[in-house]
Design a protein around this motif. Sequence first.
Motif, short mmCIF file in Angstrom:
data_model
loop_
_atom_site.label_atom_id
_atom_site.label_comp_id
_atom_site.label_asym_id
_atom_site.label_seq_id
_atom_site.Cartn_x
_atom_site.Cartn_y
_atom_site.Cartn_z
N UNK A 41 1.01 -1.32 0.05
CA UNK A 41 -0.05 -0.04 0.03
C UNK A 41 0.66 1.24 0.08
N UNK A 42 2.22 1.08 -0.68
CA UNK A 42 2.91 2.31 -0.36
C UNK A 42 2.70 3.62 -1.48
N UNK A 43 2.80 4.47 -1.14
CA UNK A 43 2.73 5.87 -1.91
C UNK A 43 3.87 5.87 -3.21
N UNK A 44 3.38 6.31 -4.24
CA UNK A 44 4.57 6.46 -5.24
C UNK A 44 5.90 7.18 -4.63
N UNK A 45 6.85 6.57 -5.01
CA UNK A 45 8.00 7.01 -4.46
C UNK A 45 8.53 6.85 -3.04
N UNK A 209 10.62 0.93 -18.30
CA UNK A 209 10.13 0.58 -16.89
C UNK A 209 8.98 -0.16 -17.00
N UNK A 210 8.79 -1.38 -16.46
CA UNK A 210 7.70 -2.33 -16.33
C UNK A 210 7.52 -3.01 -15.22
N UNK A 211 6.58 -3.83 -14.98
CA UNK A 211 6.45 -4.61 -13.82
C UNK A 211 5.65 -5.82 -13.75
N UNK A 212 5.91 -6.97 -13.10
CA UNK A 212 5.19 -8.13 -13.28
C UNK A 212 4.92 -8.37 -11.54
N UNK A 213 3.40 -8.98 -11.36
CA UNK A 213 3.13 -9.23 -10.08
C UNK A 213 3.04 -10.96 -10.09
N UNK A 237 9.75 5.62 -7.43
CA UNK A 237 10.57 6.69 -7.75
C UNK A 237 11.23 6.34 -8.98
N UNK A 238 11.37 7.31 -9.74
CA UNK A 238 11.88 6.92 -10.84
C UNK A 238 13.27 6.44 -10.61
N UNK A 239 13.78 5.40 -11.68
CA UNK A 239 15.05 4.76 -11.44
C UNK A 239 16.27 5.74 -11.79
N UNK A 240 17.38 5.91 -10.97
CA UNK A 240 18.43 6.56 -11.46
C UNK A 240 19.56 6.05 -10.82
N UNK A 241 20.57 5.44 -11.52
CA UNK A 241 21.64 4.60 -11.00
C UNK A 241 22.44 5.52 -10.09
N UNK A 242 22.73 6.70 -10.21
CA UNK A 242 23.51 7.71 -9.19
C UNK A 242 22.59 8.46 -8.29
N UNK A 243 21.38 8.06 -8.01
CA UNK A 243 20.38 8.67 -7.03
C UNK A 243 20.33 7.80 -5.61
N UNK A 244 20.98 8.42 -4.67
CA UNK A 244 20.62 7.94 -3.32
C UNK A 244 19.22 7.74 -2.85
N UNK A 248 17.44 4.35 -1.53
CA UNK A 248 16.53 4.41 -0.59
C UNK A 248 15.13 4.09 -0.94
N UNK A 249 14.57 4.07 -2.21
CA UNK A 249 13.13 3.79 -2.59
C UNK A 249 13.24 2.17 -2.68
N UNK A 250 14.37 1.62 -2.87
CA UNK A 250 14.41 -0.12 -3.02
C UNK A 250 15.13 -0.48 -4.32
#
Length: 257
Positions: A41-45, A209-213, A237-244, A248-250
């Motif tokens: 139930x998390x919020x975006x980001x 970006x995509x997802x599977x359940x 949160x949008x993926x960025x290889x250089x973003x802390x 932190x978002x996972x």
Amino acid sequence: MGSYDSKARRARLRLAAVGVSAVAALALVGTLAITTLSGGEDEPGKVEAKSPPDSSASGSPAPTASAKEFTPATAARIPLLKATSNTDGIGTGFEHSALGATSAAVSYWEDLDFLDDVIAEKQWSAIAASDSPETVDQGVSEVRKVREGVGLPPSGGTPDGITFSTNVKAALTRSLEPSGDVVNVWMVFDRFATIKDKGTDGDPLRDETTNLILKWQNGDWKVTTEAKYTAKVRGPRAYDPDSKFAWMDGWREVSDG
């Protein structure tokens, strides 16, 4: 599948069009992270952890006072597991764990055929949950939409002389059930077309970006599109290889080991 679907579909159409058009041109001259599972139930980001992180399952360092300094590019990669079996042209047989779920999602996405509807139907049938038959229908429908979008007949194989490869670079996994037996896996991937005698496409898809359940069923991870689970999915949160903040978002980079 999540809110990124429209963008991903357009991207798939563009790549397919590039490949098919290239093959047609040749013919004319004589010659396509895991992270600890948290609440769904998390919020975006935002991650709202329901239980303490399990660093042993993810292969990532346990959070510390300096964890905020990590980024997906600097933290340890997730060592993905290999499929232990193969069913109808797609790898199956992944362990009952968070790492197993992430490994299954990445393996499925990299192996799925997105231009041959006959192969795709067999693959989706092999990995779809038994109580989610619509998963197969949706998967095949997507392939046929791609085919029609690039001027191919609705049903058929990939044009001769073109092959595609998909490479998942990063993943973010969250549980949609307290048991951890239903998970959503977000993935960031590149897709390349290789054309016979011409090499690799110079304009591949990147950072899609995509997802599977997936749900644990009958001894393996199966894909589901049941509404009671899709309703729980929230965009990351949008993926960025250089973003802390991405770390932190996972988001975690993945490795085939």
